[in-house]
Design an enzyme around this catalytic site. Structure first.
Site, PDB file in Angstrom:
ATOM      1  N   HIS A   1       0.783  -0.905  -0.357  1.00 20.75           N
ATOM      2  CA  HIS A   1       0.254  -0.073   0.028  1.00 20.75           C
ATOM      3  C   HIS A   1       0.515   0.907  -0.133  1.00 20.75           C
ATOM      4  O   HIS A   1       0.069   2.486   0.107  1.00 20.75           O
ATOM      5  CB  HIS A   1      -1.038   0.005   1.112  1.00 20.75           C
ATOM      6  CG  HIS A   1      -0.006   0.280   2.537  1.00 20.75           C
ATOM      7  ND1 HIS A   1       0.032  -0.593   3.248  1.00 20.75           N
ATOM      8  CD2 HIS A   1      -0.288   1.541   3.656  1.00 20.75           C
ATOM      9  CE1 HIS A   1       0.805  -0.018   4.203  1.00 20.75           C
ATOM     10  NE2 HIS A   1       0.283   1.503   4.548  1.00 20.75           N
TER      11      HIS A   1
HETATM   12  C1  UD1 Z   1      -2.047   5.203   5.930  1.00 19.15           C
HETATM   13  C2  UD1 Z   1      -0.389   5.976   6.969  1.00 19.15           C
HETATM   14  C3  UD1 Z   1       0.516   4.595   6.757  1.00 19.15           C
HETATM   15  C4  UD1 Z   1      -0.366   3.312   7.050  1.00 19.15           C
HETATM   16  C5  UD1 Z   1      -1.816   2.578   6.573  1.00 19.15           C
HETATM   17  C6  UD1 Z   1      -2.138   1.515   7.098  1.00 19.15           C
HETATM   18  C7  UD1 Z   1      -0.110   7.899   6.561  1.00 19.15           C
HETATM   19  C8  UD1 Z   1       0.557   8.948   5.917  1.00 19.15           C
HETATM   20  N1  UD1 Z   1      -0.346   6.838   5.964  1.00 19.15           N
HETATM   21  O1  UD1 Z   1      -1.713   4.545   4.483  1.00 19.15           O
HETATM   22  O2  UD1 Z   1       2.145   4.895   6.996  1.00 19.15           O
HETATM   23  O3  UD1 Z   1       0.866   2.247   7.032  1.00 19.15           O
HETATM   24  O4  UD1 Z   1      -2.064   4.058   6.475  1.00 19.15           O
HETATM   25  O5  UD1 Z   1      -3.199   1.085   5.822  1.00 19.15           O
HETATM   26  O6  UD1 Z   1      -1.106   8.394   7.354  1.00 19.15           O
HETATM   27  N2  UD1 Z   1      -9.218   5.038   2.234  1.00 19.15           N
HETATM   28  C9  UD1 Z   1     -10.715   3.862   2.365  1.00 19.15           C
HETATM   29  N3  UD1 Z   1     -11.464   3.536   2.907  1.00 19.15           N
HETATM   30  C10 UD1 Z   1     -10.204   3.693   4.117  1.00 19.15           C
HETATM   31  C11 UD1 Z   1      -9.750   4.723   4.718  1.00 19.15           C
HETATM   32  C12 UD1 Z   1      -8.548   4.811   3.117  1.00 19.15           C
HETATM   33  O7  UD1 Z   1     -10.832   3.560   1.124  1.00 19.15           O
HETATM   34  O8  UD1 Z   1     -11.137   3.432   5.163  1.00 19.15           O
HETATM   35  C13 UD1 Z   1      -8.197   5.321   1.521  1.00 19.15           C
HETATM   36  C14 UD1 Z   1      -9.242   6.760   0.494  1.00 19.15           C
HETATM   37  O9  UD1 Z   1      -9.208   6.402  -1.120  1.00 19.15           O
HETATM   38  C15 UD1 Z   1      -7.830   6.965   1.016  1.00 19.15           C
HETATM   39  C16 UD1 Z   1      -6.435   5.941   0.302  1.00 19.15           C
HETATM   40  O10 UD1 Z   1      -6.871   5.176   0.664  1.00 19.15           O
HETATM   41  O11 UD1 Z   1      -7.546   8.664  -0.310  1.00 19.15           O
HETATM   42  C17 UD1 Z   1      -5.711   6.465   1.364  1.00 19.15           C
HETATM   43  O12 UD1 Z   1      -6.018   6.572   2.260  1.00 19.15           O
HETATM   44  P1  UD1 Z   1      -4.736   7.310   4.218  1.00 19.15           P
HETATM   45  O13 UD1 Z   1      -5.294   7.201   5.314  1.00 19.15           O
HETATM   46  O14 UD1 Z   1      -4.850   8.530   3.257  1.00 19.15           O
HETATM   47  O15 UD1 Z   1      -3.594   6.464   3.631  1.00 19.15           O
HETATM   48  P2  UD1 Z   1      -3.156   4.814   3.944  1.00 19.15           P
HETATM   49  O16 UD1 Z   1      -2.962   4.699   2.435  1.00 19.15           O
HETATM   50  O17 UD1 Z   1      -4.141   3.957   3.993  1.00 19.15           O
END
Ligand code: UD1
Length: 385
Positions: free
Chosen positions: A205
């Site tokens: 991811h």
């Molecule tokens: C985040 C953390 C990362 C961690 C990871 C665990 C930061 C910078 N990154 O990355 O360190 O390893 O979480 O999973 O804080 N989304 C959904 N549903 C959700 C959450 C996210 O669909 O419940 C999708 C959305 O499109 C979002 C994307 O995932 O924009 C990324 O989510 P985000 O929390 O920004 O970063 P992660 O890649 O999950």
């Protein structure tokens, strides 16, 4: 003493669960939980709260997704009045996600002492958003709890005073041990049709691996190649799922499946809950990942782990565990996987203090230190000075 813990993203939930359980054991600790809502899907958040027996958050900030600046700023904006009202004696943050950094900055500016659990880890790669979060969080935290000796050295090099650093072990492993008897009962392997100890597990991811279609396509091709030798199951983070959909079938030779994993090809499934995921990893023959936590869990479970990155901020998983940092070149990944499959499986390996008791140590230190703070009133009033 009043302690507020802040969580937001999936790995935070695994780390906070044993800490909250330990705080609940002490009548002198009033423990409150704030959930920023960085992760919000049922299988990224709610399921973890249920399985890891995390009490419902006292405050939910419902920040959701967005750019780094948006997410960090929104947590700060929404958290500030909450902390101003609660005035805790300390704030506990875990890991390195945007919520960790945002909560730390907000608390420190309100003169609330911050305890950072999993401090001092460094990949020395500033292109990684988590590295920025780690550096900044550690620079302003008051109590730095580290999982490995190298982390203490990193902090000392950055000028952190030795008496702020505490080597306590790993709360992620506390959860693994605490819920061992629960995840050992999971039936996920049978549900997916996977043979005992003869399949691989993938998680990917990191933006550097999944946001660039060429890098992602190459990684998927390498993993598909491995999946000709043994079934490989891929619980897919929503970010990665979106990126794979955008590849639009443009990667040749890629066989992606999504139901059972007992035929050749990579099997993409939805993100799994904590218990099913631990069960799946524990019986795997090999793990491929760019996650930090999984490098640690694989070590303790004795499962060979190939880290698909150029670096790791958790070197103890290489020196004392089952981890090997292999980069992202497809040829190297396939070659290293074949090497692992031709070598007898390693024994489980425990880095120092990864014994399931880190939370106990952390809460003991916090209670001791906070008791020594002059003028502690239990409602954080000293912070108004
Ligand atoms: C985040 C953390 C990362 C961690 C990871 C665990 C930061 C910078 N990154 O990355 O360190 O390893 O979480 O999973 O804080 N989304 C959904 N549903 C959700 C959450 C996210 O669909 O419940 C999708 C959305 O499109 C979002 C994307 O995932 O924009 C990324 O989510 P985000 O929390 O920004 O970063 P992660 O890649 O999950």
């Amino acid at each position: 003493m009043k302690i507020v813990s802040v969580v937001g993203a999936r790995p935070n939930f695994v780390k906070i669960s044993p800490l909250l359980a330990e705080m609940r054991r002490h009548p002198d600790v009033c423990s409150l939980l704030v959930n920023t809502g960085q992760h919000y899907d049922a299988n990224m958040a709610d399921q973890f709260f249920q399985e890891l027996q995390i009490p419902q958050a006292d405050v939910s900030l419902e920040v959701g997704s967005g750019s780094h600046a948006y997410q960090t700023a929104e947590v700060m904006r929404r958290l500030e009045p909450v902390l101003d009202r609660l005035r805790p004696d300390a704030l506990v943050v875990v890991g390195d996600v945007n919520s960790t950094l945002a909560a730390t900055v907000t608390a420190v500016k309100l003169r609330i002492p911050v305890a950072h659990v999993e401090a001092g880890l460094r990949s020395f790669d500033r292109a990684m958003p988590e590295e920025i979060n780690r550096l900044l969080t550690d620079a302003i935290s008051d109590y730095l709890f580290v999982t490995e000796e190298g982390a203490r050295q990193n902090l000392l090099r950055e000028g952190v005073a030795d008496d702020k650093i505490f080597f306590v072990g790993n709360v992620m492993i506390d959860s693994l041990e605490r819920y061992r008897s629960s995840w050992e009962h999971s039936r996920i392997r049978a549900q997916l049709g996977l043979p005992e100890s003869a399949y691989g597990v993938v998680t990917l991811h990191r933006p550097s691996n999944v946001d660039d279609p060429i890098v992602l396509g190459d990684l998927l091709k390498a993993l598909s190649e491995v999946a000709r030798q043994l079934p490989v199951v891929f619980p897919c983070h929503p970010r990665t799922r979106t990126r794979i959909a955008q590849l639009n079938g443009s990667v040749s030779g890629l066989e992606l499946r999504s139901d059972r994993a007992d035929t050749p090809g990579l099997c993409c499934v939805d993100p799994l809950g904590y218990l099913d995921f631990m069960a799946l990893v524990a019986s795997a023959r090999i793990v491929f990942t760019d996650s930090g936590g999984l490098q640690e869990e694989a070590a303790v479970l004795g499962v060979p782990c190939l880290t698909l990155r150029e670096n790791t901020e958790r070197p103890v998983t290489v020196t004392h565990g089952t981890n090997r940092v292999v980069g992202t070149s497809p040829a190297r990944i396939v070659q290293e996987a074949i090497r692992v499959l031709q070598t007898p499986a390693p024994s489980p390996s425990r880095p120092p203090l990864w014994d399931g008791n880190a939370s106990e140590r952390i809460v003991a230190i916090l209670r001791d230190r906070l008791r020594r703070v002059p003028g502690l009133t239990g409602d954080g009033q000293r912070n108004h000075t």
